[in-house]
Structure formats: C-alpha cells, structure tokens
Design a protein around this motif. Structure first.
Motif, PDB file in Angstrom:
ATOM      1  N   PHE A  89      -4.493  -8.502 -26.365  1.00  0.00           N
ATOM      2  CA  PHE A  89      -5.835  -8.658 -25.823  1.00  0.00           C
ATOM      3  C   PHE A  89      -5.958  -7.967 -24.467  1.00  0.00           C
ATOM      4  O   PHE A  89      -5.002  -7.915 -23.694  1.00  0.00           O
ATOM      5  N   GLY A  90      -7.155  -7.434 -24.201  1.00  0.00           N
ATOM      6  CA  GLY A  90      -7.429  -6.850 -22.896  1.00  0.00           C
ATOM      7  C   GLY A  90      -7.890  -7.946 -21.959  1.00  0.00           C
ATOM      8  O   GLY A  90      -9.083  -8.245 -21.888  1.00  0.00           O
ATOM      9  N   TYR A  91      -6.945  -8.557 -21.251  1.00  0.00           N
ATOM     10  CA  TYR A  91      -7.273  -9.713 -20.424  1.00  0.00           C
ATOM     11  C   TYR A  91      -8.126  -9.356 -19.215  1.00  0.00           C
ATOM     12  O   TYR A  91      -8.971 -10.118 -18.777  1.00  0.00           O
ATOM     13  N   THR A  92      -7.902  -8.174 -18.654  1.00  0.00           N
ATOM     14  CA  THR A  92      -8.602  -7.785 -17.431  1.00  0.00           C
ATOM     15  C   THR A  92      -9.190  -6.396 -17.587  1.00  0.00           C
ATOM     16  O   THR A  92      -8.511  -5.481 -18.048  1.00  0.00           O
ATOM     17  N   THR A  93     -10.423  -6.242 -17.198  1.00  0.00           N
ATOM     18  CA  THR A  93     -11.075  -4.942 -17.280  1.00  0.00           C
ATOM     19  C   THR A  93     -10.388  -3.932 -16.357  1.00  0.00           C
ATOM     20  O   THR A  93     -10.107  -4.233 -15.199  1.00  0.00           O
ATOM     21  N   GLY A  94     -10.112  -2.749 -16.891  1.00  0.00           N
ATOM     22  CA  GLY A  94      -9.480  -1.707 -16.082  1.00  0.00           C
ATOM     23  C   GLY A  94      -7.968  -1.731 -16.141  1.00  0.00           C
ATOM     24  O   GLY A  94      -7.315  -0.842 -15.603  1.00  0.00           O
ATOM     25  N   LYS A  95      -7.376  -2.752 -16.785  1.00  0.00           N
ATOM     26  CA  LYS A  95      -5.922  -2.841 -16.899  1.00  0.00           C
ATOM     27  C   LYS A  95      -5.529  -2.631 -18.356  1.00  0.00           C
ATOM     28  O   LYS A  95      -6.114  -3.246 -19.253  1.00  0.00           O
ATOM     29  N   SER A 121      -3.212  -3.488 -20.929  1.00  0.00           N
ATOM     30  CA  SER A 121      -2.139  -4.395 -21.326  1.00  0.00           C
ATOM     31  C   SER A 121      -1.402  -3.877 -22.553  1.00  0.00           C
ATOM     32  O   SER A 121      -0.260  -4.256 -22.812  1.00  0.00           O
ATOM     33  N   THR A 122      -2.049  -2.988 -23.323  1.00  0.00           N
ATOM     34  CA  THR A 122      -1.401  -2.404 -24.495  1.00  0.00           C
ATOM     35  C   THR A 122      -0.169  -1.604 -24.096  1.00  0.00           C
ATOM     36  O   THR A 122       0.885  -1.707 -24.722  1.00  0.00           O
ATOM     37  N   ASP A 123      -0.280  -0.806 -23.044  1.00  0.00           N
ATOM     38  CA  ASP A 123       0.852  -0.018 -22.565  1.00  0.00           C
ATOM     39  C   ASP A 123       2.020  -0.915 -22.184  1.00  0.00           C
ATOM     40  O   ASP A 123       3.173  -0.622 -22.511  1.00  0.00           O
ATOM     41  N   SER A 124       1.725  -1.995 -21.493  1.00  0.00           N
ATOM     42  CA  SER A 124       2.777  -2.915 -21.047  1.00  0.00           C
ATOM     43  C   SER A 124       3.497  -3.537 -22.231  1.00  0.00           C
ATOM     44  O   SER A 124       4.729  -3.647 -22.237  1.00  0.00           O
ATOM     45  N   ALA A 125       2.752  -3.941 -23.254  1.00  0.00           N
ATOM     46  CA  ALA A 125       3.362  -4.556 -24.434  1.00  0.00           C
ATOM     47  C   ALA A 125       4.266  -3.570 -25.154  1.00  0.00           C
ATOM     48  O   ALA A 125       5.369  -3.917 -25.594  1.00  0.00           O
ATOM     49  N   LEU A 126       3.816  -2.328 -25.279  1.00  0.00           N
ATOM     50  CA  LEU A 126       4.617  -1.295 -25.943  1.00  0.00           C
ATOM     51  C   LEU A 126       5.909  -1.034 -25.177  1.00  0.00           C
ATOM     52  O   LEU A 126       6.993  -0.936 -25.774  1.00  0.00           O
ATOM     53  N   ILE A 127       5.802  -0.936 -23.860  1.00  0.00           N
ATOM     54  CA  ILE A 127       6.983  -0.654 -23.038  1.00  0.00           C
ATOM     55  C   ILE A 127       7.989  -1.798 -23.106  1.00  0.00           C
ATOM     56  O   ILE A 127       9.203  -1.563 -23.207  1.00  0.00           O
ATOM     57  N   ILE A 128       7.510  -3.029 -23.069  1.00  0.00           N
ATOM     58  CA  ILE A 128       8.410  -4.193 -23.146  1.00  0.00           C
ATOM     59  C   ILE A 128       9.155  -4.207 -24.470  1.00  0.00           C
ATOM     60  O   ILE A 128      10.378  -4.413 -24.529  1.00  0.00           O
ATOM     61  N   ASP A 129       8.439  -3.973 -25.568  1.00  0.00           N
ATOM     62  CA  ASP A 129       9.086  -3.947 -26.890  1.00  0.00           C
ATOM     63  C   ASP A 129      10.081  -2.788 -26.988  1.00  0.00           C
ATOM     64  O   ASP A 129      11.153  -2.922 -27.596  1.00  0.00           O
ATOM     65  N   ALA A 130       9.725  -1.655 -26.397  1.00  0.00           N
ATOM     66  CA  ALA A 130      10.629  -0.501 -26.429  1.00  0.00           C
ATOM     67  C   ALA A 130      11.934  -0.818 -25.703  1.00  0.00           C
ATOM     68  O   ALA A 130      13.026  -0.466 -26.176  1.00  0.00           O
ATOM     69  N   MET A 131      11.863  -1.497 -24.578  1.00  0.00           N
ATOM     70  CA  MET A 131      13.069  -1.841 -23.828  1.00  0.00           C
ATOM     71  C   MET A 131      13.914  -2.850 -24.598  1.00  0.00           C
ATOM     72  O   MET A 131      15.150  -2.791 -24.576  1.00  0.00           O
ATOM     73  N   ASP A 132      13.263  -3.779 -25.296  1.00  0.00           N
ATOM     74  CA  ASP A 132      14.008  -4.734 -26.130  1.00  0.00           C
ATOM     75  C   ASP A 132      14.767  -3.999 -27.233  1.00  0.00           C
ATOM     76  O   ASP A 132      15.943  -4.284 -27.498  1.00  0.00           O
ATOM     77  N   LEU A 133      14.101  -3.036 -27.890  1.00  0.00           N
ATOM     78  CA  LEU A 133      14.746  -2.259 -28.944  1.00  0.00           C
ATOM     79  C   LEU A 133      15.852  -1.378 -28.377  1.00  0.00           C
ATOM     80  O   LEU A 133      16.911  -1.209 -28.990  1.00  0.00           O
ATOM     81  N   LEU A 134      15.607  -0.838 -27.190  1.00  0.00           N
ATOM     82  CA  LEU A 134      16.580   0.044 -26.555  1.00  0.00           C
ATOM     83  C   LEU A 134      17.897  -0.681 -26.298  1.00  0.00           C
ATOM     84  O   LEU A 134      18.979  -0.162 -26.572  1.00  0.00           O
ATOM     85  N   HIS A 135      17.806  -1.895 -25.794  1.00  0.00           N
ATOM     86  CA  HIS A 135      19.015  -2.656 -25.483  1.00  0.00           C
ATOM     87  C   HIS A 135      19.542  -3.453 -26.679  1.00  0.00           C
ATOM     88  O   HIS A 135      20.660  -3.963 -26.634  1.00  0.00           O
ATOM     89  N   GLY A 136      18.719  -3.528 -27.751  1.00  0.00           N
ATOM     90  CA  GLY A 136      19.167  -4.243 -28.945  1.00  0.00           C
ATOM     91  C   GLY A 136      20.150  -3.440 -29.779  1.00  0.00           C
ATOM     92  O   GLY A 136      20.883  -4.001 -30.594  1.00  0.00           O
ATOM     93  N   GLY A 137      20.146  -2.112 -29.603  1.00  0.00           N
ATOM     94  CA  GLY A 137      21.095  -1.270 -30.321  1.00  0.00           C
ATOM     95  C   GLY A 137      20.798  -1.084 -31.794  1.00  0.00           C
ATOM     96  O   GLY A 137      21.686  -0.690 -32.555  1.00  0.00           O
ATOM     97  N   THR A 138      19.571  -1.346 -32.215  1.00  0.00           N
ATOM     98  CA  THR A 138      19.246  -1.242 -33.644  1.00  0.00           C
ATOM     99  C   THR A 138      18.619   0.095 -34.019  1.00  0.00           C
ATOM    100  O   THR A 138      18.388   0.356 -35.203  1.00  0.00           O
ATOM    101  N   VAL A 139      18.309   0.944 -33.029  1.00  0.00           N
ATOM    102  CA  VAL A 139      17.706   2.240 -33.322  1.00  0.00           C
ATOM    103  C   VAL A 139      18.456   3.337 -32.577  1.00  0.00           C
ATOM    104  O   VAL A 139      19.150   3.089 -31.587  1.00  0.00           O
ATOM    105  N   ASP A 140      18.306   4.562 -33.079  1.00  0.00           N
ATOM    106  CA  ASP A 140      18.971   5.725 -32.482  1.00  0.00           C
ATOM    107  C   ASP A 140      18.011   6.589 -31.683  1.00  0.00           C
ATOM    108  O   ASP A 140      18.435   7.516 -30.982  1.00  0.00           O
ATOM    109  N   GLY A 141      16.720   6.332 -31.812  1.00  0.00           N
ATOM    110  CA  GLY A 141      15.741   7.133 -31.099  1.00  0.00           C
ATOM    111  C   GLY A 141      14.363   6.518 -31.205  1.00  0.00           C
ATOM    112  O   GLY A 141      14.132   5.580 -31.981  1.00  0.00           O
TER     113      GLY A 141
END
Length: 266
Positions: free
Chosen positions: A69-75, A77-97
């Motif tokens: 959800f877009g909690y605040t106008t002008g922010k 939040s989609t980018d933040s969610a994608l980046i957080i999930d990417a870091m989880d996958l990065l350190h989870g070791g389940t993907v190569d790229g």
C-alpha cells in the motif's frame, strides 16, 4: 561466483509501477537466456486501477503479486518492499542472480550490492533509465530491443518519412528492409568495438568473436547489437565498414569459430 548458465537460479523482481505489462512475456523469454526464473514477483499497490493491465498476465506467467500500500503521498513504498525482499533472497543463498525490472534509479545501490556479493545483477528497463542504474548492473537490457509493436521504430512519425513517397528497399526475400541506425561515424560504437577487439586480438590482429562479445559486456553493461538493428553481434560486425569477419577452423577436426579484425586503414 555464479555464472549465467541455464542452471543459474534467478530471482525476477518487478517494479510494476515502473514497468509495462505488455513486455512481460518477451521479458521472460529474454531472461531464460541467462538462467531459470525460480522466483517471480511483481511489486505494487494492486488495489490501484493504474496496475489493472498487469493482473491478467501475472497468473498466465506464474508471477506472484506482492501487495504494498502507498501509505504516504510522495513516498514509494513499493521500492522499499522490493529492496527488502531482494536482501533477504541475497543472504538466503537460494538464488544465483537477480533480474531487476524497472527504469527507476532507486535500485542503483541494490544492483551494486548484488554484484559485490558475487552474484549476477541483470537490469531490464526503458532507454530512459538513468545511467547510474544501467552501469551498476552486470548487464542491462532495454525493453525496446525485445520486439513488439511499441518497441518498433515509429518511422511514420519522422518528418523525413512524410516528405518522401519512396518505398522502402526490398530484401532478397521480398520483405521490406528494416531501417537500421547508421554504423559509420557512431563514435560510441566505434570506441567500444575497437577496445573489445584490440583486447582479444592475436599478433595478426584477429580476435575470437566470443571473446569480443564478453569484452563488450564488461565495457558497457547495456551493449546490445539489437540497439543498432542487428539480432547478433556477428551481423553488426559484418555490416560495419571498419571490420572483417571470417569463419575459421582451429584444426584437429574442431568446429569453425568466427573471428574478427579491424580493417587496415587506407
């Protein structure tokens, strides 16, 4: 370090706010060249009517919509969610790229961090994508080069096209020849090709075409022969007035390989 082979496990993370649904099918075909898309996620506020075109294609291509959800106008939040999930996958070791689908420069640091970890960071976006994000990726592919109606050159809109009634030249097969950007005088292309060929050239000036292609990817993450209207690097070099391309056999019954060299200056 993972290599871009068919066995590479890739996480496809799509910023639906900055990507077009009409490119999804061709995008996944392109991604299949680099590995298997084991994770497929698209991020956005799916309650918004702006993402309505995405919904039919997500199910068809097994892409998981991640609600943010877009909690605040002008922010964003989609980018933040994608980046957080990417870091989880990065350190989870389940993907190569990772395949980051967006034209947003906010993912520049994420792409750089993925590369620092020794994984492949593939970017996919429009030609308007900011250069820092393009440069941060291991390889960047412009969606306009993937084909489709929107990606085709709009020749009819060009003033020169309206001013003439001449018909386009026909190929030997009888089909109209597609307009290709001029190769002669393209200083950026000339510089890249010169450096790539010179780096791999032997004492006679000949370079293995495969090595030249690898050098080009290292020199410019967004290098793509399709940007000049050629499906393959071989076709581009054959059409370029400054290079000779030959097919040679290494001997001992080995299959022929393509080699290239700069034409001697007159």
């Amino acid at each position: 370090m993972a290599k871009p082979t068919d066995e590479a496990r890739l996480a496809v993370l799509i910023d639906a706010d900055n990507a077009s649904a009409q490119h999804l099918e061709r995008l996944l075909v392109e991604i299949a060249k680099y590995g298997t898309a084991t994770v497929r996620r698209a991020y956005g506020d799916w309650t918004s009517t702006q993402l309505a075109k995405w919904k039919p294609v997500l199910l068809a291509h097994s892409v998981q919509p991640i609600q943010q959800f877009g909690y605040t106008t002008g922010k964003n939040s989609t980018d933040s969610a994608l980046i957080i999930d990417a870091m989880d996958l990065l350190h989870g070791g389940t993907v190569d790229g990772f395949c980051l689908v967006s034209s947003d420069s906010d993912f520049t640091r994420l792409a750089a961090r993925i590369r620092e970890q020794g994984l492949m960071a593939y970017g996919f976006g429009q030609k308007k994508t900011p250069k820092p994000f393009v440069a941060a990726c291991t390889k960047f592919v412009y969606v306009e080069n993937l084909g489709g109606a929107e990606a085709a050159p709009k020749a009819a809109a060009a003033p020169e096209a309206k001013a003439t009634k001449a018909k386009p030249a026909a190929t030997p097969e009888g089909t109209a020849a597609k307009a290709k950007p001029a190769l002669k005088g393209d200083t950026k292309l000339d510089r890249l090709l010169s450096e790539a060929v010179e780096t791999s050239a032997d004492d006679d000036g000949w370079a293995n075409l495969s090595s030249v292609g690898q050098n080009l990817s290292r020199l410019a993450s967004d290098f793509d022969s399709r940007s000049w209207g050629f499906a393959k690097l071989t076709d581009l070099l054959k059409a370029h007035p400054g290079y000779d391309v030959q097919s040679r056999s290494p001997g001992d019954g080995k299959p022929k390989v393509s080699v290239v060299r700069s034409k001697p200056r007159k």
